[in-house]
Every structure is written in C-alpha cells, then in structure tokens.
Write a protein that holds these residues in place. Structure first.
Motif, short mmCIF file in Angstrom:
data_model
loop_
_atom_site.label_atom_id
_atom_site.label_comp_id
_atom_site.label_asym_id
_atom_site.label_seq_id
_atom_site.Cartn_x
_atom_site.Cartn_y
_atom_site.Cartn_z
N LEU A 238 0.37 11.18 1.32
CA LEU A 238 1.13 11.73 0.19
C LEU A 238 0.97 13.24 0.04
CD1 LEU A 238 1.17 8.97 -2.43
CD2 LEU A 238 2.83 10.82 -2.38
N VAL A 239 -0.26 13.71 0.26
CA VAL A 239 -0.49 15.15 0.13
C VAL A 239 0.21 15.90 1.28
CG1 VAL A 239 -2.28 16.92 0.24
CG2 VAL A 239 -2.60 14.92 -1.19
N ALA A 240 0.26 15.27 2.44
CA ALA A 240 0.99 15.89 3.55
C ALA A 240 2.49 15.99 3.22
CB ALA A 240 0.79 15.09 4.83
N GLU A 241 3.00 14.96 2.54
CA GLU A 241 4.42 14.94 2.17
C GLU A 241 4.74 15.88 1.02
OE1 GLU A 241 5.77 11.00 1.16
OE2 GLU A 241 4.90 10.17 3.00
N GLN A 242 3.92 15.80 -0.04
CA GLN A 242 4.30 16.44 -1.30
C GLN A 242 3.39 17.59 -1.73
OE1 GLN A 242 4.74 13.41 -4.28
NE2 GLN A 242 5.90 12.05 -2.94
N GLY A 243 2.32 17.81 -0.99
CA GLY A 243 1.45 18.92 -1.34
C GLY A 243 0.28 18.54 -2.23
N THR A 244 -0.52 19.54 -2.56
CA THR A 244 -1.75 19.32 -3.32
C THR A 244 -1.48 18.79 -4.73
OG1 THR A 244 -1.73 21.60 -4.07
CG2 THR A 244 -2.98 21.13 -2.09
N GLN A 245 -0.25 18.94 -5.21
CA GLN A 245 0.07 18.49 -6.57
C GLN A 245 0.63 17.07 -6.60
OE1 GLN A 245 -1.02 20.11 -9.17
NE2 GLN A 245 -1.80 21.61 -7.71
N ALA A 246 0.55 16.38 -5.49
CA ALA A 246 1.05 15.00 -5.44
C ALA A 246 0.46 14.17 -6.57
CB ALA A 246 0.72 14.37 -4.09
N SER A 247 1.25 13.26 -7.10
CA SER A 247 0.80 12.44 -8.23
C SER A 247 -0.36 11.53 -7.83
CB SER A 247 1.98 11.60 -8.73
OG SER A 247 1.50 10.45 -9.39
N LEU A 248 -1.44 11.60 -8.62
CA LEU A 248 -2.60 10.77 -8.34
C LEU A 248 -2.28 9.30 -8.61
CD1 LEU A 248 -5.41 13.04 -9.81
CD2 LEU A 248 -4.67 12.80 -7.44
N ARG A 249 -1.37 9.07 -9.53
CA ARG A 249 -0.89 7.71 -9.77
C ARG A 249 -0.24 7.15 -8.52
NH1 ARG A 249 -0.53 7.92 -15.53
NH2 ARG A 249 -0.30 5.83 -16.35
N ASP A 250 0.58 7.96 -7.89
CA ASP A 250 1.23 7.55 -6.65
C ASP A 250 0.20 7.23 -5.57
OD1 ASP A 250 3.82 7.59 -7.47
OD2 ASP A 250 4.37 9.48 -6.50
N VAL A 251 -0.83 8.06 -5.50
CA VAL A 251 -1.88 7.83 -4.51
C VAL A 251 -2.52 6.46 -4.74
CG1 VAL A 251 -4.14 8.58 -3.68
CG2 VAL A 251 -2.36 10.28 -4.12
N ALA A 252 -2.86 6.19 -6.01
CA ALA A 252 -3.49 4.91 -6.34
C ALA A 252 -2.55 3.74 -6.03
CB ALA A 252 -3.89 4.90 -7.82
N ARG A 253 -1.29 3.90 -6.37
CA ARG A 253 -0.31 2.85 -6.10
C ARG A 253 -0.21 2.58 -4.60
NH1 ARG A 253 3.03 4.26 -10.90
NH2 ARG A 253 3.68 6.20 -9.92
N ARG A 254 -0.08 3.68 -3.84
CA ARG A 254 0.06 3.56 -2.38
C ARG A 254 -1.18 2.92 -1.76
NH1 ARG A 254 3.48 7.70 0.96
NH2 ARG A 254 3.02 7.16 3.10
N ALA A 255 -2.33 3.22 -2.36
CA ALA A 255 -3.58 2.64 -1.84
C ALA A 255 -3.79 1.22 -2.36
CB ALA A 255 -4.76 3.53 -2.24
N GLU A 256 -2.91 0.78 -3.26
CA GLU A 256 -3.04 -0.53 -3.91
C GLU A 256 -4.42 -0.69 -4.55
OE1 GLU A 256 -0.86 -3.92 -1.79
OE2 GLU A 256 -0.99 -2.40 -0.24
N VAL A 257 -4.69 0.26 -5.39
CA VAL A 257 -6.00 0.37 -6.03
C VAL A 257 -5.77 0.75 -7.49
CG1 VAL A 257 -7.61 2.32 -6.19
CG2 VAL A 257 -7.69 0.81 -4.20
N GLY A 258 -6.63 0.29 -8.38
CA GLY A 258 -6.49 0.69 -9.77
C GLY A 258 -6.72 2.19 -9.94
N LEU A 259 -6.09 2.74 -10.98
CA LEU A 259 -6.19 4.18 -11.23
C LEU A 259 -7.64 4.59 -11.49
CD1 LEU A 259 -4.45 6.59 -11.32
CD2 LEU A 259 -3.60 5.89 -13.54
#
Lengths: 183, 183
Positions: free
Chosen positions: B19-40
């Motif tokens: 996600l950071v490679a796609e969207q940069g350092t400001q990528a949504s941390l919520r998105d990261v958690a979702r993509r990792a299938e992990v609770g926030l």
DNA sequence: ACCTGAACACCGTTCAAGT
DNA sequence: ACCTGAACACCGTTCAAGT
C-alpha cells in the motif's frame, strides 16, 4: 456580485490567510469556514477547490514577483538580477507550509487554479535565466523548469525544520553555484 | 513473540509494503489493517506510530546503504565514492511518495522511529564527504546535514511530477557541481 | 443568487471486552 | 499476551432546503 456574497468572500479570505499562515496549505477548510463564520457550502461556492483558495491568497504576491523580475532585468546586471529574483522567489514559496509542493505540482497540472501563477513565475525566471546564459554566466543546459524546481526545493528544505531554515541562505549559494558556467 | 503475533506482524508488513508503494507514506492505516486482515488495534499494537511502520519497511534498505558507503569508501576514489553513494541514496529516498519529507523531519526529531536510520545515513554520507573534502574536491563549507538535505530535496523534486523525475539525473549533476571546490 | 448545515463516506487513535 | 472492533472526534465534499 451581491454585497453579502462579497462580504462572505472577504471574510473567508481573511480567515484563510490567518489559518494557512499558521497551519499550512493543508489547514482544515472546515476551520476556515468556522473562523469566517460562514457555512461550509459558502466556502465551496466561492472556492471550489483548495487551490482556488490558495490562488486567491497568493495572487498579489505573484503579481509583485513578476513585476519585480522586470524591474531587476532593467536595473541589475544579468547574474545579479537572476540570483536576487530567485532569492525573493524562494522566500515567497516558503510563505506557507506545504506551498512548494503545491507550486511544483501546479506547474505540471494545467487544470490547477495555481497553474497560471506558476507558469508566470517560470516565464519570469526563464527570461532572467536566458539573459544570464547569453552572457555565459550560467550553464546553458539549465532550463526554466530546472530553475523553478530547484528554487521550490530550497524553500521545501527550509520548511522541514527550523535548523534547516537557518542554513537556507547557505544552501541557496551552494545550489546557485552549481548553475554557474565554468571558465 | 507468540506465533500468532509474529504472523500478524508479518501480514501487516506485507500489506503496508504494497500500500505504501502504491499510495505513499500517507496511505490509510485502516486500509493497511484491512488488507492484512487484522484488527486496527493489532496494527497499533505492533506499530504505535506511522514512523514505526515506515522504519520497519525501510530497515533493510538503510542497512544496505550503510554497508554500501563503506564498500565505496574502500574501492572507489573519494569523489566517485561520494557521488555514487549519494545517487543511490536519492533513489532510496524516492522509494515512497512522501518519504523525503519524513526522512528530513526524522533527522531533526530524536523521538522519531526513523531517527536512528537517518542519523546513520547522515554519518555514512558525512564520512564520504569528509574524505572528498580532505582531497580538496568538495567545498569545505558543506556539512553532512547540507548533504542529507540536498539529497532528499532531489528525491522530493523527482516525486512531484513524472516530467521532473525524467530530469532527475540532470538536476543531480547540477547540484553536485555546486558542491565541488573551485580550482 | 446566494447561504446553510445535515448527510455521507471516509480518517486516526483509543480502549473495553474478549480469547 | 494478544486480538478485535465499536466509539470518539475529526475530515472533505455534496446537496436539499431555505431566503
């Protein structure tokens, strides 16, 4: 424009000037509307995008910088005119936190409300650059866009930390030195 | 670390890298958690701040760059070692959108999770710089922090528009030229 | 013509409740 | 020990309802 609309527009600009000066180009538009005591929709009606608002805040400054380029071209020797103007430009680009990025992006985005101003700065700087290159003082492979990018980069550095802002004049000298033609 | 925790940590890093490679350092941390299938909350437990996450993503790269500085110092002539390393550093700093600003800020913020890595880069570059200055090849008034700031600024420029990225090697040459001592 | 603010779809961050 | 997701306090943007 209806007088109440004019009044709202002015209130928004005053509020935005203060908030953007404090918090940078990413200041909350909601905060701006609140501070202006204006509905959020009113802000969007007058300034559909954040860039429209920034462009309105910066219009005067850019006008002055463009005139300043002509004045320097007429009175100072080419290299002096270029370096003095660039120095003033870097100060202007550092007016708001986040502004250098907005300017460099706008130069390459014809749809941005800031595009016209950036184009104007590139042209003004380009004229001073050409004159200095004509005199063999500046490397011929430097383009107006190079100049615009480097000047914004210098403002960007100064914007990242107070320590770096103190070093700003020195970094300016280093970069400018790289543009000079070698005997 | 418990095996399920280790597994979650790894999943987060994989998701964040993408996600950071796609969207940069400001990528949504919520998105990261979702993509990792992990609770926030799990994400925050492993990486309390955004910088912690970035530091974990960049750790390897910085290690390699530090080793690379030593290798170049041992094998290449001082000026070549400095310019080659700086070039590699600018490529690394441009790995993610928004990274140059994070690095330059972290260098001046001892509390940042990225501080140690930035400090290491400043030291590594500083050693190569000192050697080149010893040989009279680089201006003596250039500091390691100047170097770090300018290198990040070059990465930042390339990050602002594709057109500028194409111009990146040329701008690198211009700036490096400004650092050279004059005969 | 212009203004307003609720509504919608998002954030980052914390923390009580679970296993 | 560790995980989860609801809860809270924010955004930007749009738009129906008002004057």
């Amino acid at each position: 424009m209806r007088p109440d609309a004019r009044r709202n527009r002015d209130r928004i600009l005053v509020a935005a000037a203060a908030l953007v000066a404090e918090q940078g180009t990413q200041a909350s538009l909601r905060d701006v509307a609140r501070r202006a005591e204006v509905g959020l929709g009113t802000l969007y009606r007058h300034f559909p995008t954040r860039e429209d608002l920034l462009a309105a805040l910066l219009g005067r400054r850019f006008e002055e910088l463009a005139e300043r380029a002509d004045a320097l071209a007429a009175t100072a020797p080419p290299e002096r005119a270029l370096t003095d103007w660039l120095h003033e430009f870097t100060l202007g680009a550092a007016a708001f936190h986040g502004l250098p990025a907005a300017l460099l992006a706008a130069l390459h985005d014809p749809d941005s409300a800031l595009h016209a101003s950036c184009d104007r700065m590139r042209t003004a700087g380009g004229r001073l650059l050409a004159a200095a290159q004509q005199g063999g003082l500046i490397r011929p492979d430097v383009t107006p866009v190079d100049l615009f990018a480097l000047a914004n980069a210098l403002s960007w550095i100064a914007d990242q930390a107070p320590t770096l802002a103190e070093r700003s004049d020195h970094l300016f000298d280093l970069v400018l030195d790289g543009l000079r033609a070698r005997g």
